[in-house]
Design an enzyme around this catalytic site. Structure first.
Site, PDB file in Angstrom:
ATOM      1  N   ASN A 388       0.820  -1.205   0.000  1.00 49.02           N
ATOM      2  CA  ASN A 388       0.000   0.000   0.000  1.00 49.02           C
ATOM      3  C   ASN A 388       0.858   1.261   0.000  1.00 49.02           C
ATOM      4  O   ASN A 388       0.970   1.943  -1.017  1.00 49.02           O
ATOM      5  CB  ASN A 388      -0.939  -0.021   1.213  1.00 49.02           C
ATOM      6  CG  ASN A 388      -2.015   1.040   1.130  1.00 49.02           C
ATOM      7  OD1 ASN A 388      -1.884   2.022   0.421  1.00 49.02           O
ATOM      8  ND2 ASN A 388      -3.092   0.844   1.858  1.00 49.02           N
ATOM      9  N   ASP A 389       1.511   1.544   1.112  1.00 52.74           N
ATOM     10  CA  ASP A 389       2.251   2.803   1.211  1.00 52.74           C
ATOM     11  C   ASP A 389       3.369   2.927   0.175  1.00 52.74           C
ATOM     12  O   ASP A 389       3.650   4.012  -0.303  1.00 52.74           O
ATOM     13  CB  ASP A 389       2.839   2.945   2.622  1.00 52.74           C
ATOM     14  CG  ASP A 389       1.740   3.011   3.684  1.00 52.74           C
ATOM     15  OD1 ASP A 389       0.651   3.509   3.358  1.00 52.74           O
ATOM     16  OD2 ASP A 389       1.988   2.560   4.812  1.00 52.74           O
ATOM     17  N   VAL A 390       3.990   1.793  -0.159  1.00 53.17           N
ATOM     18  CA  VAL A 390       5.148   1.865  -1.069  1.00 53.17           C
ATOM     19  C   VAL A 390       4.739   2.118  -2.518  1.00 53.17           C
ATOM     20  O   VAL A 390       5.586   2.315  -3.377  1.00 53.17           O
ATOM     21  CB  VAL A 390       6.011   0.585  -0.990  1.00 53.17           C
ATOM     22  CG1 VAL A 390       6.614   0.428   0.396  1.00 53.17           C
ATOM     23  CG2 VAL A 390       5.229  -0.655  -1.376  1.00 53.17           C
TER      24      VAL A 390
END
Lengths: 461, 103
Positions: A388-390
């Site tokens: 998600n964040d990456v």
């Protein structure tokens, strides 16, 4: 017992030599595995010869304590699931820090000089901070405690005050002045309580995404505390000094390298309260568009180039075996498959590499961020599996908490399929506008099940 | 440590050790960061020998109690650190026949 204390120093020298060789081997992929065996053998002989220390009493107690602690450490480490390894590193690091603090306490309770007392105080401070800090990191990663940053107004002032009070009481422990209101025996417990409190307070505001960096730093702390304790004995323990300093130096460097890989400065990690200062709700246009597994299979059947982006979700769902099957199937159909590994995908650097290696995906398929980013525009389909964040394009937007973190530019691919358990946010707690893009489709469900479905359907084609 | 020569000797040793730690870790591929962190976590388990000495020289019940806890914690650091590192590294082994990228 015959006096065998003359073997201690020579054995410690061999121990240190083995430790260095072990670390050296651990820093190359091909020899990594033998490295820990070298270090382990060294630890074993060092422990055994320490029983020959002159005037050693309480030998039965020592043996019992080793059996209890060692047994507990062994069983807990064997039982824990592979996905929980990062927090186990934090946990055992905390144990080491606690042991260092305990040694300092014993040294300070006995007769000391100004030098040994000061060394024990500094070692005790660092060890205690590492102990409570590591345990908070463990609780956060284990999910037994809210992983989001805990902040309150004036936090940094409070933290500073606690640290200063800890240092002051540490100084009082050494000086033991007669004019203080508290009795002398009060300074020592007070010192340790304040030190433990500071470790707790400094870790609370740090968010889960930054935890690897923090754990690495506490690892360096423990090393340093061990070295200082080695100095503080009446007879310096050179094995502790050298091993401790090596870990302190290596750990510090590792911390900086990790922070660099995430494009976060250390000041940012410790004072940024990552994710807590959430930007005002950025208007995300569009909506998340769901897709069914069967439709994904149809897409997969007619593409040439696929890149898979694994994340923590893959680890949680234990989907790596299914992902490997899917890779093999696609390859047999002439599809070129690559894995894009973000340096901080998962909960620790290398987390994904480890899991994929476990499933038998060869190194040649794994590409790091800088290698693979130019390839996304010419890629037909990207499968984001539990990351998600990456892959969050918010990293490009000024003011976002993620701003500046180099990401995998998956949004440039022709199609993006995101495998996700639900509609929740990532570890950093930030909305991901990738999910709302025109070329993105969401495939909801447990990653292992979903990839399994894809494999089954693909076999029938 | 009591006399001044021993103190300075220890400082020299510490400086060289710091340099060693630095050199061993430079240019490590990112995939090895986790095992290496875990490995160095194991190595500071040498705190166990210090805890053993502390408990072994303890005289009062308070010292003994604290020393006992220190040995328990140190021993947990050693065995746990070893097993965790071993388990992490095990995963590298299966595909270890093929040389890794960035090595």
């Amino acid at each position: 017992m015959a006096d065998l204390s003359f073997v201690i120093e020579p054995v410690y020298i061999v121990t240190i030599f083995f430790f260095i060789v072990g670390l050296q081997r651990m820093s190359h992929p091909l020899t990594a595995r033998s490295g820990i065996v070298w270090a382990g053998a060294a630890m074993l002989i060092a422990t055994l010869v320490t029983f020959f220390t002159p005037n050693l009493t309480n030998i039965a107690l020592i043996a019992i304590a080793i059996v209890i602690g060692g047994g507990f450490g062994y069983i807990a480490a064997k039982r824990v699931a592979m996905t929980n390894m990062p927090q186990m590193v934090a946990f055992y690091n905390g144990m080491g820090g606690g042991a260092a603090a305990g040694i300092s306490a014993v040294v300070l309770l006995g007769p000391t000089t100004a030098t040994t007392g000061s060394l024990a105080v500094v070692g005790g401070l660092i060890g205690a901070v590492s102990f409570s800090g590591s345990l908070i990191a463990f609780l956060k990663l284990q999910g037994w405690m809210l992983s989001r940053p805990v902040t309150f107004p004036g936090q940094q002032i409070v933290n500073m005050a606690v640290l200063i009070l800890a240092i002051v009481s540490g100084v009082l422990v050494i000086l033991q002045p007669s004019w203080m209101p508290l009795s002398v025996s009060m300074y020592l417990p007070l010192f340790f309580i304040l030190a433990l409190g500071f470790g707790l307070l400094m870790t609370l505001p740090i968010g889960g995404a930054d935890m690897p960096v923090v754990i690495s730093m506490f690892n360096a702390f423990t090393g340093l505390a061990v070295a200082l304790d080695g100095f503080s004995f009446a007879t310096p323990n050179y094995a502790m000094i050298i091993a401790g300093v090596i870990v302190g130096a290596a750990g510090s460097l590792l911390t900086l390298q990790m922070a660099k890989a995430m494009n976060r400065s250390l000041t940012n990690v410790f004072f940024g309260a990552f994710g807590a200062t959430e930007e005002q709700k950025v208007q995300v246009s569009g909506s998340m568009k769901a897709i069914e597994a069967d439709d994904v299979v149809v897409m997969l059947a007619y593409v040439d180039r696929v890149i898979i982006v694994p994340g923590y979700g893959m680890a949680v769902a234990q989907a790596q075996q299914k992902v490997k099957e899917l890779t093999d199937l696609l390859e047999s159909r002439g599809v070129q498959v690559k894995f894009a590994i973000h340096p901080v995908a998962g909960r620790m650097p290398g987390h994904m590499n480890v899991l994929l290696a476990e499933a038998g995906v060869a190194y040649e398929y794994l590409f790091d961020r800088d290698e693979v980013n130019p390839e996304f525009p010419s890629t037909d389909l990207v499968l984001v599996i539990g990351a998600n964040d990456v892959v969050n394009p918010a990293a490009h937007r000024q003011g976002s908490p993620l701003f500046g973190m180099p990401i995998l530019e998956v949004e440039q691919a022709k199609n993006v399929i995101v495998l996700k358990r639900g509609q929740g946010k990532g570890f950093a707690g930030i909305e991901n506008d990738l999910f709302y893009r025109e070329n993105t489709r969401m495939l909801y469900g447990d990653a292992q099940e979903t990839v399994g479905k894809l494999v089954q359907a693909l076999k029938k084609l | 440590m009591t006399d001044i020569t021993a103190f300075w000797t220890a400082i020299y040793i510490a400086m060289l050790a710091a340099f060693t730690g630095y050199v061993v870790i430079t240019r490590v591929p990112a995939i090895l960061h986790t095992p290496l962190m875990s490995g160095s976590n194991f190595i500071h388990g040498i705190v166990l020998v210090g805890a053993m000495v502390a408990l072994g020289l303890a005289t009062t019940p308070t010292e003994q109690a604290i020393g006992f806890i220190a040995v328990v914690l140190g021993a947990a650091n050693v065995t746990g650190g070893y097993i965790v590192t071993e388990r992490i590294l095990q995963m590298f082994d299966r595909s270890g026949k093929k040389p890794g990228k960035g090595t």
